[in-house]
Design an enzyme around this catalytic site. Structure first.
Site, PDB file in Angstrom:
ATOM      1  N   HIS A  23      -7.761  34.962  15.190  1.00 50.82           N
ATOM      2  CA  HIS A  23      -8.779  34.606  16.185  1.00 50.82           C
ATOM      3  C   HIS A  23      -8.511  35.350  17.505  1.00 50.82           C
ATOM      4  O   HIS A  23      -9.436  35.865  18.133  1.00 50.82           O
ATOM      5  CB  HIS A  23      -8.737  33.093  16.484  1.00 50.82           C
ATOM      6  CG  HIS A  23      -9.092  32.215  15.326  1.00 50.82           C
ATOM      7  ND1 HIS A  23      -8.186  31.356  14.741  1.00 50.82           N
ATOM      8  CD2 HIS A  23     -10.261  32.049  14.648  1.00 50.82           C
ATOM      9  CE1 HIS A  23      -8.784  30.685  13.763  1.00 50.82           C
ATOM     10  NE2 HIS A  23     -10.041  31.092  13.676  1.00 50.82           N
ATOM     11  N   LYS A 135     -11.666  39.219   7.384  1.00 50.53           N
ATOM     12  CA  LYS A 135     -11.007  38.208   6.535  1.00 50.53           C
ATOM     13  C   LYS A 135     -12.061  37.482   5.691  1.00 50.53           C
ATOM     14  O   LYS A 135     -11.866  37.226   4.510  1.00 50.53           O
ATOM     15  CB  LYS A 135     -10.249  37.236   7.427  1.00 50.53           C
ATOM     16  CG  LYS A 135      -9.885  35.922   6.797  1.00 50.53           C
ATOM     17  CD  LYS A 135      -8.682  36.087   5.931  1.00 50.53           C
ATOM     18  CE  LYS A 135      -8.189  34.822   5.277  1.00 50.53           C
ATOM     19  NZ  LYS A 135      -8.913  33.631   5.426  1.00 50.53           N
ATOM     20  N   VAL A 162      -5.952  40.239  10.250  1.00 45.12           N
ATOM     21  CA  VAL A 162      -4.617  40.118  10.858  1.00 45.12           C
ATOM     22  C   VAL A 162      -3.737  39.326   9.889  1.00 45.12           C
ATOM     23  O   VAL A 162      -4.159  38.287   9.362  1.00 45.12           O
ATOM     24  CB  VAL A 162      -4.702  39.405  12.224  1.00 45.12           C
ATOM     25  CG1 VAL A 162      -3.307  39.211  12.809  1.00 45.12           C
ATOM     26  CG2 VAL A 162      -5.587  40.193  13.172  1.00 45.12           C
ATOM     27  N   MET A 170      -3.717  35.671   7.905  1.00 45.06           N
ATOM     28  CA  MET A 170      -3.707  34.466   8.732  1.00 45.06           C
ATOM     29  C   MET A 170      -4.958  33.647   8.475  1.00 45.06           C
ATOM     30  O   MET A 170      -6.048  34.188   8.297  1.00 45.06           O
ATOM     31  CB  MET A 170      -3.620  34.855  10.192  1.00 45.06           C
ATOM     32  CG  MET A 170      -2.277  35.441  10.517  1.00 45.06           C
ATOM     33  SD  MET A 170      -1.944  35.363  12.251  1.00 45.06           S
ATOM     34  CE  MET A 170      -0.322  36.104  12.254  1.00 45.06           C
ATOM     35  N   ARG A 173      -6.214  27.432   7.371  1.00 50.19           N
ATOM     36  CA  ARG A 173      -5.881  26.637   6.181  1.00 50.19           C
ATOM     37  C   ARG A 173      -4.456  26.883   5.695  1.00 50.19           C
ATOM     38  O   ARG A 173      -3.963  26.110   4.867  1.00 50.19           O
ATOM     39  CB  ARG A 173      -6.879  26.916   5.054  1.00 50.19           C
ATOM     40  CG  ARG A 173      -8.268  26.343   5.327  1.00 50.19           C
ATOM     41  CD  ARG A 173      -9.163  26.366   4.103  1.00 50.19           C
ATOM     42  NE  ARG A 173     -10.363  25.563   4.264  1.00 50.19           N
ATOM     43  CZ  ARG A 173     -11.554  26.050   4.653  1.00 50.19           C
ATOM     44  NH1 ARG A 173     -11.698  27.338   4.869  1.00 50.19           N
ATOM     45  NH2 ARG A 173     -12.594  25.242   4.797  1.00 50.19           N
TER      46      ARG A 173
HETATM   47  P1  AMP Z   1     -12.669  30.564  11.297  1.00 54.56           P
HETATM   48  O1  AMP Z   1     -12.203  29.821  12.506  1.00 54.56           O
HETATM   49  O2  AMP Z   1     -11.691  30.547  10.163  1.00 54.56           O
HETATM   50  O3  AMP Z   1     -14.071  30.215  10.889  1.00 54.56           O
HETATM   51  O4  AMP Z   1     -12.736  32.087  11.721  1.00 54.56           O
HETATM   52  C1  AMP Z   1     -13.431  32.506  12.864  1.00 54.56           C
HETATM   53  C2  AMP Z   1     -13.509  34.014  12.868  1.00 54.56           C
HETATM   54  O5  AMP Z   1     -12.174  34.537  12.836  1.00 54.56           O
HETATM   55  C3  AMP Z   1     -14.224  34.593  11.637  1.00 54.56           C
HETATM   56  O6  AMP Z   1     -15.010  35.710  12.038  1.00 54.56           O
HETATM   57  C4  AMP Z   1     -13.080  34.995  10.748  1.00 54.56           C
HETATM   58  O7  AMP Z   1     -13.402  36.049   9.863  1.00 54.56           O
HETATM   59  C5  AMP Z   1     -12.068  35.451  11.772  1.00 54.56           C
HETATM   60  N1  AMP Z   1     -10.711  35.407  11.201  1.00 54.56           N
HETATM   61  C6  AMP Z   1     -10.095  34.350  10.619  1.00 54.56           C
HETATM   62  N2  AMP Z   1      -8.877  34.704  10.166  1.00 54.56           N
HETATM   63  C7  AMP Z   1      -8.731  36.015  10.456  1.00 54.56           C
HETATM   64  C8  AMP Z   1      -7.702  36.975  10.238  1.00 54.56           C
HETATM   65  N3  AMP Z   1      -6.564  36.666   9.607  1.00 54.56           N
HETATM   66  N4  AMP Z   1      -7.900  38.238  10.660  1.00 54.56           N
HETATM   67  C9  AMP Z   1      -9.059  38.589  11.281  1.00 54.56           C
HETATM   68  N5  AMP Z   1     -10.071  37.742  11.534  1.00 54.56           N
HETATM   69  C10 AMP Z   1      -9.908  36.468  11.129  1.00 54.56           C
END
Ligand code: AMP
Length: 274
Positions: A23, A135, A162, A170, A173
């Site tokens: 994030h 991701k 990342v 990352m 979960r």
């Molecule tokens: P989430 O909070 O899991 O819904 O993710 C919010 C945003 O962060 C989304 O655009 C995800 O694709 C991105 N995101 C989550 N994990 C990663 C990661 N490991 N590397 C890059 N972007 C990420």
């Protein structure tokens, strides 16, 4: 938005919170792309199925607010479910074809919930640009399609995955994993690396590539494959033979946690946000 009137460029990073370096990388990149950075934090009920982890999804607003401040976020937007879906709410958006396979097949209604909330966030924040992670690769393609199909006056930017230092992608979960499951979860990135090496060595057969991935993952305890798929990078249509480049996407249950990961085949020589 006053900022729009002042001619300032607004960047939005939509999230469900419980921030990690993935994030923060989106926020850091987002800051370089505009004048004001808005991060939304909303655990969106519409994208969770009835038997999924909406209730136990990890949350820590105080910690997230501190991290957002340090990352130079101008606004942390934290709407409530009641504000986003008030009584009588009944409008949903579906990106038809792209939402059907892969995670869409395992999680019916998931991308309908994602597309709906993202369009609502775009309308509320009115950004010039929004940043998403690779991701969630299928999600990124769906949002790009949504923006193009509905003529949204904004750009969608994707950022590379990342990873932890040992390779695990990352994810909020990952907090669910026991130490043994955490060790087994490494097989996902390890398998993707193996597939990249095989492709770099000239292997073009989908079957052979997927076979290797399957073997690496299933030899670990606690793992159960949901899907492994080799697809065209834009259309997400299955490819039989690796021609130029393709995306290898996978979803695997590790214990009771469903993890996703993906990689470009063959491996990109340079990674940057596009
Ligand atoms: P989430 O909070 O899991 O819904 O993710 C919010 C945003 O962060 C989304 O655009 C995800 O694709 C991105 N995101 C989550 N994990 C990663 C990661 N490991 N590397 C890059 N972007 C990420």
């Amino acid at each position: 938005m006053i900022w729009r009137g002042e001619g300032l460029k607004i960047v939005l990073v939509p999230t469900m919170g419980f921030f990690h370096e993935g994030h923060l990388a989106l926020m850091k990149h987002g800051r370089t792309l505009g004048d004001r950075l808005v991060v939304s934090l909303f655990v969106n009920p519409a994208q969770f199925g009835p038997s999924e982890d909406l209730q136990r999804y990890p949350r820590d607003l105080d910690r997230d607010a501190g991290l957002a401040r340090e990352a130079g976020v101008n606004v942390l937007f934290t709407p409530s479910p009641e504000q986003m879906y008030p009584e009588g709410y009944q409008t949903y958006v579906t990106v038809e074809k792209l939402s059907q396979g892969l995670c869409g097949a395992s999680r019916p209604g998931h991308f309908r919930g994602v597309a709906t909330v993202v369009l609502k966030l775009f309308n509320l924040v009115q950004p010039h640009l929004a940043v998403f992670g690779e991701k969630d690769y299928q999600q990124l393609m769906i949002i790009r399609r949504l923006a193009a199909d509905l003529n949204l006056p904004m750009d969608i930017v994707g950022c590379p995955i990342v990873r932890e230092s040992d390779g695990l992608a990352m994810s909020s979960r990952n907090a669910y994993l026991t130490p043994e499951e955490r060790a087994a979860a490494l097989s996902l990135s390890y398998a993707l690396k193996g597939a990249q090496k095989l492709a770099a060595a000239g292997e073009k057969s989908r079957e052979k590539i997927l076979d290797l991935v399957k073997r690496i993952i299933t030899r670990e305890p606690h793992t159960r494959i949901d899907y492994i798929s080799l697809v065209h990078s834009d259309t997400l249509e299955e490819v039989d033979i690796l021609k130029d480049e393709a995306r290898l996407l996978l979803a695997v249950w590790v214990g009771s946690t469903r993890l996703i990961d993906n990689a470009l085949l063959p491996e990109a020589r340079y990674t940057c946000c596009v």
